[in-house]
Design a protein around this motif. Structure first.
Motif, short mmCIF file in Angstrom:
data_model
loop_
_atom_site.label_atom_id
_atom_site.label_comp_id
_atom_site.label_asym_id
_atom_site.label_seq_id
_atom_site.Cartn_x
_atom_site.Cartn_y
_atom_site.Cartn_z
N TYR A 1 8.80 7.00 10.51
CA TYR A 1 7.53 7.71 10.61
C TYR A 1 6.53 6.77 11.29
N VAL A 2 5.65 7.35 12.09
CA VAL A 2 4.57 6.59 12.71
C VAL A 2 3.28 7.01 12.01
N VAL A 3 2.61 6.05 11.37
CA VAL A 3 1.47 6.35 10.52
C VAL A 3 0.18 5.88 11.18
N ASP A 4 -0.81 6.78 11.21
CA ASP A 4 -2.15 6.45 11.71
C ASP A 4 -3.18 7.02 10.74
N GLY A 5 -4.22 6.22 10.47
CA GLY A 5 -5.28 6.70 9.59
C GLY A 5 -5.84 5.56 8.78
N ALA A 6 -6.53 5.91 7.70
CA ALA A 6 -7.19 4.88 6.87
C ALA A 6 -7.30 5.37 5.43
N LYS A 7 -7.20 4.42 4.52
CA LYS A 7 -7.46 4.65 3.10
C LYS A 7 -8.64 3.79 2.68
N CYS A 8 -9.44 4.32 1.76
CA CYS A 8 -10.64 3.61 1.32
C CYS A 8 -10.63 3.41 -0.19
N TRP A 9 -11.41 2.42 -0.62
CA TRP A 9 -11.61 2.14 -2.05
C TRP A 9 -10.29 1.86 -2.76
N THR A 10 -9.42 1.16 -2.06
CA THR A 10 -8.08 0.88 -2.58
C THR A 10 -8.10 -0.39 -3.41
N SER A 11 -7.86 -0.27 -4.69
CA SER A 11 -7.86 -1.43 -5.59
C SER A 11 -6.65 -2.31 -5.32
N ASN A 12 -6.88 -3.63 -5.28
CA ASN A 12 -5.82 -4.65 -5.25
C ASN A 12 -4.96 -4.65 -3.99
N ALA A 13 -5.39 -3.97 -2.93
CA ALA A 13 -4.59 -3.98 -1.70
C ALA A 13 -4.51 -5.38 -1.10
N HIS A 14 -5.49 -6.24 -1.38
CA HIS A 14 -5.51 -7.57 -0.77
C HIS A 14 -4.49 -8.51 -1.40
N TRP A 15 -3.88 -8.14 -2.52
CA TRP A 15 -2.84 -9.00 -3.07
C TRP A 15 -1.57 -8.25 -3.47
N SER A 16 -1.49 -6.98 -3.11
CA SER A 16 -0.28 -6.21 -3.41
C SER A 16 0.77 -6.42 -2.32
N ASP A 17 2.00 -6.07 -2.66
CA ASP A 17 3.12 -6.17 -1.72
C ASP A 17 3.34 -4.87 -0.95
N TYR A 18 3.08 -3.74 -1.61
CA TYR A 18 3.33 -2.43 -1.02
C TYR A 18 2.17 -1.50 -1.33
N ILE A 19 2.02 -0.49 -0.48
CA ILE A 19 1.08 0.59 -0.76
C ILE A 19 1.87 1.89 -0.92
N TRP A 20 1.56 2.61 -1.97
CA TRP A 20 2.16 3.91 -2.28
C TRP A 20 1.31 4.93 -1.55
N LEU A 21 1.74 5.35 -0.38
CA LEU A 21 0.89 6.03 0.58
C LEU A 21 1.08 7.54 0.55
N LEU A 22 0.00 8.25 0.24
CA LEU A 22 -0.01 9.70 0.36
C LEU A 22 -0.53 10.05 1.74
N ILE B 1 6.88 -7.36 -8.33
CA ILE B 1 6.49 -6.54 -7.18
C ILE B 1 5.20 -5.82 -7.55
N ASN B 2 4.22 -5.86 -6.66
CA ASN B 2 2.93 -5.24 -6.93
C ASN B 2 2.64 -4.13 -5.93
N PHE B 3 2.22 -2.99 -6.44
CA PHE B 3 1.86 -1.83 -5.64
C PHE B 3 0.37 -1.53 -5.78
N CYS B 4 -0.23 -1.01 -4.71
CA CYS B 4 -1.54 -0.37 -4.80
C CYS B 4 -1.36 1.09 -4.39
N LEU B 5 -2.34 1.92 -4.72
CA LEU B 5 -2.26 3.35 -4.44
C LEU B 5 -3.08 3.70 -3.21
N GLY B 6 -2.45 4.31 -2.22
CA GLY B 6 -3.14 4.75 -1.02
C GLY B 6 -3.41 6.23 -1.09
#
Length: 372
Positions: free
Chosen positions: A147-168, A118-123
């Protein structure tokens, strides 16, 4: 202060070096303009099969129960071999789940993280909240059991091949700063999530991750609502010793020295003096890394030692690369050579994981009691 490793730890280093014979030359530590995701995932799976992604996890969670020194040795040697960087999942995410997660969350994620499946990236960072995470604007609004989430994260490493994002994200009022943040685990294939590439100076890729009415089960919240700052801070505190492996600098130095040998200038007195000075500074950063490891092992506060280590290490990385440019003749001028690439790559190191300015600010506030 004892900077040595035990006989068992050095025996483990020998195992790591033998393991790396299969992965040397893969360049998973850098991207070099190509997508190395498949190779990096294979490294993580191979590490997981050996139980090396969970070396310091408590045994009750399926880990090895070993000292953080084993993690330090592992990622230091992988950095020298340019094989891979520490993954976020088995480190920061897993340790946060152990401290703040529910039994259901641990059962759902820890086994896959331990095995490297399982691969995570950090949001964390956002367009208007780079290193100032208390300014996060991505909003999560509670709607029943989701939860209904709206917004954007930038400069996120490995998001294009991760399974989940650890979202703050922000669940409190906008002016609540760190008191109104929560952490959500969001599958990246959830409807409303989009991932777009951001090309980097070294030819690699970061990502923008956008959330448009993304519905996330409340069961995916880690820790209490509005307590995300504590979740993020506690997890970060136990991962600082592997965030910038100092042996990466020794490899940089060796590579630049080899380039200068090829250029026929390594024997020049001016070059020898400069490279000798850089070699001394590499040893200094290695000592800072070991001192930081000692703080982590003892359980002492490590934010300031980590800031010193990252600031000294990333500045030195640039200085080593700059020496290659200054003395490297043709290598320094040809796009795509190791010497030229290293300069572009090291510029990014002073930004990722907290900019040099943030590190200096942290040191000034906590070490010297200075205030803006």
């Amino acid at each position: 202060m004892d900077f040595g490793f035990t006989r068992e730890e050095e025996a483990f280093r020998a195992e790591v070096l033998e393991f790396l014979t299969e992965f040397r030359g893969m360049n998973g530590y850098f991207h070099r303009g190509t997508d190395t995701a498949y190779g990096v995932r294979q490294v993580y799976r191979a590490l997981g099969e050996r139980g090396w992604l969970s070396l310091s996890w408590p045994e009750e969670f399926g880990g090895g129960g070993l000292s953080p020194a084993y993690e330090f040795i592992l990622w230091d040697e992988l950095a020298y071999a340019r094989a891979a960087r520490p993954p976020m999942g088995p480190g920061l995410v897993a340790k946060a789940l152990m401290s703040h997660g529910t039994d259901e969350q641990r059962n759902r994620f820890l086994a896959g993280l331990r095995r490297g499946r399982i691969n995570f990236c950090l949001g964390y960072s956002e367009p208007d909240a780079g290193s100032d995470l208390a300014s996060v604007r991505t909003r999560a609004r509670r709607d029943g059991r989701k939860y209904v989430v709206d917004g954007a994260k930038c400069w996120t490493s490995n998001a294009h091949w991760s399974d989940y994002i650890w979202l703050l994200c922000r669940t409190g009022a906008q002016d609540s700063r760190s008191r109104g943040l929560s952490v959500l685990i969001v599958p990246l294939d959830t409807p409303g999530v989009s991932v777009s590439p951001i090309p980097t100076l070294d030819g690699g890729r970061l990502n923008e991750v956008r959330f448009d009415g993304v519905r996330v089960p409340a069961a995916n919240r880690v820790g209490a609502q509005d307590q995300g700052w504590q979740v993020v801070s506690s997890a970060l505190a136990v991962e600082r010793h592997v965030q910038f492996p100092p042996k990466r600098l020794r490899r940089d130095l060796h590579d630049v020295l080899a380039a200068l040998e090829d250029a026929g200038v390594a024997g020049d007195p001016v070059v020898r003096r400069r490279m000798g000075q850089l070699a001394v500074r590499v040893t200094e950063v290695e000592a800072l890394g070991l001192a930081l490891l000692g703080e982590v092992i003892s359980g002492a506060p490590s934010a300031v030692p980590a800031a010193y280590h990252k600031l000294a290490g990333t500045t030195l990385a640039q200085d080593i690369a700059h020496a290659g440019l200054e003395f490297g003749a043709q290598q320094a001028l040809a796009v795509g050579t190791d010497t030229e690439f290293l300069w572009r790559q090291t510029i990014l190191e002073t930004i990722g994981g907290g900019t040099s300015e943030v590190m200096r600010g942290l040191i000034a506030r906590q070490e010297f009691g200075l205030r803006a």
